[in-house]
Scaffold this motif. Sequence first.
Motif, PDB file in Angstrom:
ATOM      1  N   ILE A 272      24.073 -11.057  -2.831  1.00 39.70           N
ATOM      2  CA  ILE A 272      24.617 -11.908  -1.761  1.00 39.70           C
ATOM      3  C   ILE A 272      25.065 -11.036  -0.584  1.00 39.70           C
ATOM      4  CG2 ILE A 272      26.545 -13.430  -1.127  1.00 39.70           C
ATOM      5  CD1 ILE A 272      26.324 -14.567  -4.045  1.00 39.70           C
ATOM      6  N   ASN A 273      25.754  -9.941  -0.878  1.00 34.13           N
ATOM      7  CA  ASN A 273      26.214  -9.037   0.183  1.00 34.13           C
ATOM      8  C   ASN A 273      25.042  -8.417   0.938  1.00 34.13           C
ATOM      9  OD1 ASN A 273      28.896  -9.560  -0.389  1.00 34.13           O
ATOM     10  ND2 ASN A 273      29.117  -7.786  -1.730  1.00 34.13           N
ATOM     11  N   LYS A 274      23.986  -8.047   0.211  1.00 29.41           N
ATOM     12  CA  LYS A 274      22.788  -7.488   0.858  1.00 29.41           C
ATOM     13  C   LYS A 274      22.140  -8.533   1.761  1.00 29.41           C
ATOM     14  CE  LYS A 274      21.014  -3.884   0.096  1.00 29.41           C
ATOM     15  NZ  LYS A 274      21.079  -2.641   0.851  1.00 29.41           N
TER      16      LYS A 274
ATOM     17  N   PHE B 243      15.816 -16.260  -4.565  1.00 26.08           N
ATOM     18  CA  PHE B 243      15.700 -16.632  -5.976  1.00 26.08           C
ATOM     19  C   PHE B 243      16.910 -16.124  -6.760  1.00 26.08           C
ATOM     20  CE2 PHE B 243      14.553 -15.649 -10.363  1.00 26.08           C
ATOM     21  CZ  PHE B 243      14.232 -16.927 -10.801  1.00 26.08           C
ATOM     22  N   ILE B 244      17.258 -14.871  -6.587  1.00 27.07           N
ATOM     23  CA  ILE B 244      18.374 -14.284  -7.335  1.00 27.07           C
ATOM     24  C   ILE B 244      19.683 -14.987  -6.989  1.00 27.07           C
ATOM     25  CG2 ILE B 244      19.759 -12.187  -7.615  1.00 27.07           C
ATOM     26  CD1 ILE B 244      17.050 -10.645  -7.336  1.00 27.07           C
ATOM     27  N   ILE B 245      19.915 -15.209  -5.704  1.00 26.00           N
ATOM     28  CA  ILE B 245      21.179 -15.816  -5.277  1.00 26.00           C
ATOM     29  C   ILE B 245      21.298 -17.259  -5.766  1.00 26.00           C
ATOM     30  CG2 ILE B 245      22.461 -16.629  -3.244  1.00 26.00           C
ATOM     31  CD1 ILE B 245      21.360 -14.057  -1.805  1.00 26.00           C
ATOM     32  N   HIS B 246      20.249 -18.047  -5.609  1.00 26.59           N
ATOM     33  CA  HIS B 246      20.347 -19.478  -5.894  1.00 26.59           C
ATOM     34  C   HIS B 246      19.956 -19.880  -7.310  1.00 26.59           C
ATOM     35  CE1 HIS B 246      21.432 -20.231  -1.794  1.00 26.59           C
ATOM     36  NE2 HIS B 246      20.384 -19.541  -1.389  1.00 26.59           N
TER      37      HIS B 246
ATOM     38  N   ASN C  11      23.682 -11.033   3.297  1.00 28.23           N
ATOM     39  CA  ASN C  11      24.539 -11.177   4.480  1.00 28.23           C
ATOM     40  C   ASN C  11      24.362  -9.989   5.421  1.00 28.23           C
ATOM     41  OD1 ASN C  11      25.515 -13.622   3.552  1.00 28.23           O
ATOM     42  ND2 ASN C  11      27.289 -12.700   2.548  1.00 28.23           N
ATOM     43  N   GLU C  12      24.225  -8.801   4.846  1.00 30.84           N
ATOM     44  CA  GLU C  12      24.002  -7.587   5.624  1.00 30.84           C
ATOM     45  C   GLU C  12      22.702  -7.680   6.416  1.00 30.84           C
ATOM     46  OE1 GLU C  12      23.468  -3.484   3.871  1.00 30.84           O
ATOM     47  OE2 GLU C  12      25.440  -4.045   3.085  1.00 30.84           O
ATOM     48  N   SER C  13      21.655  -8.159   5.756  1.00 26.52           N
ATOM     49  CA  SER C  13      20.347  -8.207   6.412  1.00 26.52           C
ATOM     50  C   SER C  13      20.330  -9.223   7.549  1.00 26.52           C
ATOM     51  CB  SER C  13      19.238  -8.508   5.406  1.00 26.52           C
ATOM     52  OG  SER C  13      19.254  -9.850   5.025  1.00 26.52           O
ATOM     53  N   LYS C  14      21.188 -10.213   7.490  1.00 28.76           N
ATOM     54  CA  LYS C  14      21.259 -11.186   8.580  1.00 28.76           C
ATOM     55  C   LYS C  14      21.955 -10.589   9.801  1.00 28.76           C
ATOM     56  CE  LYS C  14      21.078 -15.255   5.661  1.00 28.76           C
ATOM     57  NZ  LYS C  14      21.808 -16.364   5.070  1.00 28.76           N
TER      58      LYS C  14
END
Length: 182
Positions: free
Chosen positions: A152-154, A25-28, A156-159
């Motif tokens: 966004i960085n978090k 939600f926050i990213i998009h 990518n990190e979680s992936k």
Amino acid sequence: MAKTEFNINDVLENYKRRDEERREFIIHKGRTAMKEIIKEVNQRGSLNEADIYYGTPKPQLSFSDIELGYMLTSMMEYATNHVGNPVDEECELENKLAYFEYKDEIIQIFEVYGQGTDSWFLKPSDDTVYKLSNTAYGVYLNQFDDFINYTINKENESKKVSYGTTILNDIAGGYTVGRGSK
């Protein structure tokens, strides 16, 4: 007495799903949501989840009370972790504040603790805006786009990291404890 089973995998999956929903939600939709929040706060003076249900007139938002809660919680956590939080000395209850700037508009988050926690967006006073723009108090002013980029960085990190490790890091406060560590 009935036996209740506790399945840790269900709990972890539920945590993972909610965390993914919040970040998605926050990213998009975060920037659109922030525009709508600012518009409503400028008209109403403040905005929280209860306004969606009981507000007169009802806020014109393209997102739900749960998603507004995502914004409030995530933005306050970001401010707390990145710049700290001032408090409102005149408030009798324990509280903390956060300030965000988006497209030359400053919005304030006010969080109060009593028998529970309540938080809401509001328009800061002219004096507060002056202090944020012209004094050392400006250290508390967060840029909304930095918050989006952090999210966004978090994501990518979680992936990159297995989710179990991420949860353990959240629980352990970022400390990794290994066997035989001191």
